[in-house]
Scaffold this motif. Structure first.
Motif, mmCIF file in Angstrom:
data_model
loop_
_atom_site.group_PDB
_atom_site.id
_atom_site.type_symbol
_atom_site.label_atom_id
_atom_site.label_comp_id
_atom_site.label_asym_id
_atom_site.label_seq_id
_atom_site.Cartn_x
_atom_site.Cartn_y
_atom_site.Cartn_z
ATOM 1 N N CYS A 68 0.795 -1.281 0.080
ATOM 2 C CA CYS A 68 -0.055 0.001 -0.088
ATOM 3 C C CYS A 68 0.788 1.292 0.028
ATOM 4 C CB CYS A 68 -0.943 0.178 1.063
ATOM 5 S SG CYS A 68 -2.113 -1.373 1.330
ATOM 6 N N GLY A 69 2.200 1.225 0.554
ATOM 7 C CA GLY A 69 2.741 2.381 0.790
ATOM 8 C C GLY A 69 3.846 2.722 -0.619
ATOM 9 N N SER A 70 3.650 2.005 -1.618
ATOM 10 C CA SER A 70 4.389 2.234 -2.806
ATOM 11 C C SER A 70 3.679 3.099 -3.749
ATOM 12 C CB SER A 70 4.688 0.934 -3.450
ATOM 13 O OG SER A 70 5.361 0.201 -2.494
ATOM 14 N N PRO A 71 4.238 4.086 -4.458
ATOM 15 C CA PRO A 71 3.304 5.171 -5.292
ATOM 16 C C PRO A 71 2.966 4.573 -6.215
ATOM 17 C CG PRO A 71 5.935 5.635 -5.115
ATOM 18 C CD PRO A 71 5.770 4.657 -4.215
ATOM 19 N N GLU A 72 3.608 3.557 -6.848
ATOM 20 C CA GLU A 72 3.159 3.101 -8.049
ATOM 21 C C GLU A 72 2.039 1.906 -7.911
ATOM 22 O OE1 GLU A 72 6.568 0.276 -6.738
ATOM 23 O OE2 GLU A 72 6.120 2.460 -6.630
ATOM 24 N N MET A 73 1.400 1.589 -6.534
ATOM 25 C CA MET A 73 0.571 0.685 -6.460
ATOM 26 C C MET A 73 -0.801 1.210 -6.200
ATOM 27 S SD MET A 73 1.570 -2.391 -6.699
ATOM 28 C CE MET A 73 3.108 -3.310 -7.237
ATOM 29 N N SER A 74 -1.280 2.356 -7.310
ATOM 30 C CA SER A 74 -2.673 2.902 -7.064
ATOM 31 C C SER A 74 -3.669 1.866 -7.189
ATOM 32 C CB SER A 74 -2.722 3.732 -7.991
ATOM 33 O OG SER A 74 -1.930 5.070 -8.044
ATOM 34 N N VAL A 75 -3.507 0.781 -7.799
ATOM 35 C CA VAL A 75 -4.342 -0.311 -8.076
ATOM 36 C C VAL A 75 -4.610 -1.024 -6.543
ATOM 37 C CG1 VAL A 75 -2.767 -1.991 -8.777
ATOM 38 C CG2 VAL A 75 -5.186 -2.226 -9.762
ATOM 39 N N VAL A 76 -3.571 -1.193 -5.961
ATOM 40 C CA VAL A 76 -3.868 -2.054 -4.851
ATOM 41 C C VAL A 76 -4.736 -1.103 -3.763
ATOM 42 C CG1 VAL A 76 -2.674 -2.795 -2.566
ATOM 43 C CG2 VAL A 76 -1.724 -3.292 -4.857
ATOM 44 N N ARG A 77 -4.122 0.188 -3.770
ATOM 45 C CA ARG A 77 -5.283 0.981 -2.888
ATOM 46 C C ARG A 77 -6.675 1.232 -3.225
ATOM 47 N NH1 ARG A 77 0.084 3.337 -2.834
ATOM 48 N NH2 ARG A 77 -0.330 4.656 -4.710
ATOM 49 N N PHE A 78 -6.991 1.073 -4.494
ATOM 50 C CA PHE A 78 -8.208 1.171 -5.031
ATOM 51 C C PHE A 78 -8.922 -0.061 -4.741
ATOM 52 C CE2 PHE A 78 -11.299 0.583 -8.421
ATOM 53 C CZ PHE A 78 -11.675 1.569 -8.593
ATOM 54 N N LEU A 79 -8.284 -1.037 -5.051
ATOM 55 C CA LEU A 79 -8.958 -2.362 -4.792
ATOM 56 C C LEU A 79 -9.131 -2.837 -3.220
ATOM 57 C CD1 LEU A 79 -7.573 -4.549 -7.623
ATOM 58 C CD2 LEU A 79 -9.868 -3.327 -7.475
ATOM 59 N N CYS A 80 -8.232 -2.406 -2.190
ATOM 60 C CA CYS A 80 -8.124 -2.764 -1.019
ATOM 61 C C CYS A 80 -8.017 -1.467 -0.215
ATOM 62 C CB CYS A 80 -6.891 -3.726 -0.773
ATOM 63 S SG CYS A 80 -6.816 -5.116 -1.846
ATOM 64 N N PRO A 81 -8.895 -0.664 -0.292
ATOM 65 C CA PRO A 81 -8.920 0.739 0.650
ATOM 66 C C PRO A 81 -8.772 0.584 2.148
ATOM 67 C CG PRO A 81 -10.975 0.389 -0.420
ATOM 68 C CD PRO A 81 -10.219 -0.731 -1.092
ATOM 69 N N THR A 82 -9.594 -0.627 2.534
ATOM 70 C CA THR A 82 -9.585 -0.787 3.964
ATOM 71 C C THR A 82 -8.322 -1.072 4.605
ATOM 72 O OG1 THR A 82 -11.965 -1.134 4.090
ATOM 73 C CG2 THR A 82 -10.836 -1.603 5.905
ATOM 74 N N SER A 83 -7.710 -2.469 3.851
ATOM 75 C CA SER A 83 -6.543 -2.732 4.256
ATOM 76 C C SER A 83 -5.398 -1.626 4.204
ATOM 77 C CB SER A 83 -6.200 -3.972 3.543
ATOM 78 O OG SER A 83 -7.117 -4.944 4.018
ATOM 79 N N CYS A 84 -5.625 -0.892 3.015
ATOM 80 C CA CYS A 84 -4.475 0.333 2.989
ATOM 81 C C CYS A 84 -4.762 1.514 3.913
ATOM 82 C CB CYS A 84 -4.548 0.801 1.561
ATOM 83 S SG CYS A 84 -3.757 -0.601 0.370
ATOM 84 N N ASN A 85 -5.684 1.663 4.755
ATOM 85 C CA ASN A 85 -6.138 2.651 5.593
ATOM 86 C C ASN A 85 -6.386 3.719 4.995
ATOM 87 O OD1 ASN A 85 -3.393 1.596 7.833
ATOM 88 N ND2 ASN A 85 -5.740 0.922 8.023
ATOM 89 N N CYS A 86 -7.131 3.638 3.653
ATOM 90 C CA CYS A 86 -7.263 4.960 2.961
ATOM 91 C C CYS A 86 -8.284 5.960 3.787
ATOM 92 C CB CYS A 86 -8.139 4.373 1.509
ATOM 93 S SG CYS A 86 -7.282 3.710 0.492
ATOM 94 N N ASP A 87 -9.096 5.197 4.682
ATOM 95 C CA ASP A 87 -10.187 6.005 5.594
ATOM 96 C C ASP A 87 -9.188 6.657 6.891
ATOM 97 O OD1 ASP A 87 -9.297 3.529 6.533
ATOM 98 O OD2 ASP A 87 -11.477 3.082 6.968
ATOM 99 N N LEU A 88 -8.066 6.579 6.757
ATOM 100 C CA LEU A 88 -7.522 7.212 8.059
ATOM 101 C C LEU A 88 -6.513 8.082 7.769
ATOM 102 C CD1 LEU A 88 -6.641 4.059 10.236
ATOM 103 C CD2 LEU A 88 -8.351 5.492 10.489
ATOM 104 N N SER A 89 -6.311 9.119 8.350
ATOM 105 C CA SER A 89 -5.367 10.204 8.068
ATOM 106 C C SER A 89 -4.722 10.751 9.312
ATOM 107 C CB SER A 89 -6.193 11.484 7.449
ATOM 108 O OG SER A 89 -5.251 12.503 7.165
ATOM 109 N N PRO A 90 -3.258 10.607 9.231
ATOM 110 C CA PRO A 90 -2.541 10.031 8.510
ATOM 111 C C PRO A 90 -2.637 8.347 8.381
ATOM 112 C CG PRO A 90 -1.147 10.467 10.425
ATOM 113 C CD PRO A 90 -2.595 11.158 10.688
#
Length: 337
Positions: A68-90
């Motif tokens: 999730c922390g790799s800039p080129e892995m947008s597809v992972v963040r898109f498909l796995c937003p909960t596991s990637c903590n997309c709903d948390l800041s930071p």
């Protein structure tokens, strides 16, 4: 899986087929803030989207978290937003890439706002203030007690024979349990067994909080994609303002920003601009992060919302109290009026 395919999963597969990096922000609006089902063919989607055959071994979103922390892995963040903590800041998992610009569904920003509103309803809203240095350091048990305003002698009677509720509010216990995974009784038992007494606890010299260190890792990790000459040029330019640097040191300083030396320094709690060299003005915390030296040398603005910003960590330094914009704490809205 095909017979049970939902619209959400169809959207996800469509995104994978388009290959990542093509109008990511537009595609991020088509997706909810939830991981693909565990039986979805995630590995196939990732290989189609990236062309990386090594991803065939990523079976589900839990296994994809390390990507999730790799800039080129947008597809992972898109498909796995909960596991990637997309709903948390930071975001611990995605760092500065927890943003629609890098694949996180836009709905995740709403989830983050709802969580903030929930905390506010229970009197736990984050004030419109920069985090103190204690936020950035790793919390051993003595330090947790100190931040909660509990002295070591007060703890002994509560271990094994009384309720932690007599000591700390239930709301605070829930937060501690959800963020650290243990009940207060377990904390007290563990702490008293291994760390009594706790004299003069402070943040000085403590290693970086691992959650925040992962955010800094995502910033510093960007240097690996830069040429050594580009970094050396920035060092030379900055030295014209901050003071001369021995020319013979410049190659090693630039290398330290790419070889992990700077990352190790930060994780150990040293607020260094380069590996081995502290900030020229001795700044730490939010002052360090928003300083012109850090912004120029690291070629990154922690307040910029194109990335997952640190506005919730440093709202005053990011001027949220003057203009409470996107990614600022809700409490800054009243302050800025």
């Amino acid at each position: 899986w095909g017979s049970q395919t939902t619209d959400l999963d169809t959207d996800a597969f469509h995104y994978a087929m388009t290959l990542m990096g093509k109008d990511v922000q537009s595609l991020s609006k088509e997706r909810g803030c939830n991981d693909l089902p565990s039986d979805a063919p995630l590995h196939s989607m990732l290989m189609v989207a990236t062309g990386n055959e090594s991803l065939q071994y990523v079976a589900n979103c839990s296994e994809a978290r390390s990507l999730c922390g790799s800039p080129e892995m947008s597809v992972v963040r898109f498909l796995c937003p909960t596991s990637c903590n997309c709903d948390l800041s930071p975001s611990q998992a995605s760092g500065i890439f927890a943003s629609p610009s890098f694949g996180c569904p836009t709905e995740c920003q709403l989830v983050d706002s709802v969580i903030e509103g929930y905390l506010a309803a229970y009197g736990l809203a984050q004030p419109c203030l920069d985090k103190e240095i204690s936020y950035f350091v790793a919390m051993d048990m003595c330090y947790v007690w100190t931040m909660l305003g509990v002295s070591t002698p007060d703890l002994a009677p509560f271990v094994g024979n009384a309720s932690a509720g007599d000591l700390i509010s239930q709301e605070m216990q829930d937060i501690i349990k959800s963020s650290m995974g243990l009940t207060m009784e377990m904390y007290l038992q563990y702490g008293l067994a291994g760390q009594v007494p706790c004299p003069n606890v402070s943040a000085a010299g403590k290693p970086m909080n691992p959650d925040f260190a992962s955010v800094l890792d995502s910033i510093v990790g960007r240097f690996r994609d830069e040429t050594r000459e580009t970094i050396e040029s920035r060092i030379v330019s900055l030295s014209l303002i901050t003071g001369p640097i021995d020319p013979s040191m410049i190659p090693a300083l630039a290398a330290s920003m790419q070889n992990g030396s700077l990352t190790n320094d930060l994780r150990e709690g040293h607020w260094n601009l380069f590996g081995g060299l502290p900030h020229p003005r001795g700044l730490t915390g939010c002052d360090f992060l928003v300083s012109f030296e850090t912004k120029y040398l690291w070629n990154f603005d922690v307040c910029d919302t194109y990335h997952g910003s640190l506005r919730k960590v440093c709202p005053i330094s990011c001027r949220c109290h003057m203009h409470a914009g996107e990614q600022c704490p809700n409490t800054c809205i009243e302050v800025s009026r």
